[in-house]
Scaffold this active site. Structure first.
Site, PDB file in Angstrom:
ATOM      1  N   LYS A  83       0.851  -1.192   0.000  1.00 27.86           N
ATOM      2  CA  LYS A  83       0.000   0.000   0.000  1.00 27.86           C
ATOM      3  C   LYS A  83       0.884   1.238   0.000  1.00 27.86           C
ATOM      4  CE  LYS A  83      -4.318   1.001   2.452  1.00 27.86           C
ATOM      5  NZ  LYS A  83      -4.909   0.907   3.802  1.00 27.86           N
TER       6      LYS A  83
HETATM    7  C1  E4P Z   1      -8.237   1.331   4.223  1.00 28.61           C
HETATM    8  O1  E4P Z   1      -7.520   0.961   3.350  1.00 28.61           O
HETATM    9  C2  E4P Z   1      -8.153   2.679   4.830  1.00 28.61           C
HETATM   10  O2  E4P Z   1      -6.892   2.881   5.357  1.00 28.61           O
HETATM   11  C3  E4P Z   1      -9.239   2.856   5.849  1.00 28.61           C
HETATM   12  O3  E4P Z   1     -10.453   2.389   5.288  1.00 28.61           O
HETATM   13  C4  E4P Z   1      -9.356   4.265   6.368  1.00 28.61           C
HETATM   14  O4  E4P Z   1     -10.521   4.365   7.147  1.00 28.61           O
HETATM   15  P1  E4P Z   1     -10.778   5.586   8.146  1.00 28.61           P
HETATM   16  O5  E4P Z   1     -11.009   6.822   7.343  1.00 28.61           O
HETATM   17  O6  E4P Z   1     -11.990   5.182   8.917  1.00 28.61           O
HETATM   18  O7  E4P Z   1      -9.547   5.704   8.998  1.00 28.61           O
END
Ligand code: E4P
Length: 217
Positions: A83
């Site tokens: 990622k």
């Molecule tokens: C997933 O890949 C993201 O990092 C995550 O969904 C972020 O979610 P949040 O905005 O609730 O922290």
């Protein structure tokens, strides 16, 4: 639509995985911090548990450092998706890592233009953040729809991975729009089972079963 679970909590992943609800997992530095675990150890455990892609996020900001971190993360298991953030350096890292055959999830996407760039850089997944846009009184679901339209216009193969999902309603709306994947916290996936009329109807059935002394076993 595939379901990824957005957590680094092993027990929560295992519970949903046993029900066949987990097509993959996403983590980020905040979720790793919350787990209190070492990133390499906990990510390996998740990869052993789940067959689908497991996103593990780099923490470097420069492309060459992201690439080095991405290569190390990818060594954990074959189902790692590296990622990287949607910055210019992140896009450079995406291109190099995808050219090496690794899955790459480009995260922190908040615009259709960013999603277009990620697709051009060969991303396996683009992660548009719905909830964080909603928090600013913008419509995160509109972004999912815009990216779907753009990717379909040109046949981009990058998977739309709807992220920052806060409600069960986000899940059904993403499915209607045609997101390829939605990643949600375990609580949101479980909340999809809830309906007030189910509770009310079951309450009546329980009362009637008792009144009629219905026994099956
Ligand atoms: C997933 O890949 C993201 O990092 C995550 O969904 C972020 O979610 P949040 O905005 O609730 O922290």
């Amino acid at each position: 639509m595939k379901f990824f679970v957005d957590t680094a909590e092993i027990d929560a992943i295992a519970e949903l995985n046993d029900l066949g609800m987990v097509d993959g997992v996403t983590t980020n530095p905040s979720l790793i911090k919350k787990s209190g675990r070492d990133i390499l150890e906990v990510t390996k455990e998740i990869c052993d548990l789940v067959d689908g892609p497991v996103s593990a996020e780099v923490v470097a900001l420069k492309a060459e450092d992201m690439i080095a971190e991405g290569r190390k993360l990818a060594e954990i298991a074959e189902n790692i998706a590296v990622k990287v953030p949607l910055t210019w350096d992140g896009l450079k890292a995406c291109k190099v890592l995808t050219d090496e055959g690794k899955m790459v999830n480009v995260t922190l996407c908040f615009s259709a233009n960013q999603a277009l760039l990620a697709a051009k850089a060969g991303a396996t997944f683009i992660s548009p953040f719905i909830g964080r846009l909603d928090d600013l009184n913008m419509d995160g679901l509109d972004l999912i729809a815009d990216i779907r339209e753009i990717y379909d216009n040109y046949g981009f193969e990058t998977n739309i991975l709807a992220a920052s999902i806060r409600t069960a309603n986000h899940m059904s709306e993403c499915a209607k729009i045609g997101a390829d994947v939605a990643t949600a916290p375990p609580g949101v996936i479980k909340a999809m089972a809830n309906h007030i009329l189910t509770d009310k109807g079951l309450d009546q059935f329980v009362k009637d079963a008792a009144a009629a002394k219905i026994k099956i076993l």
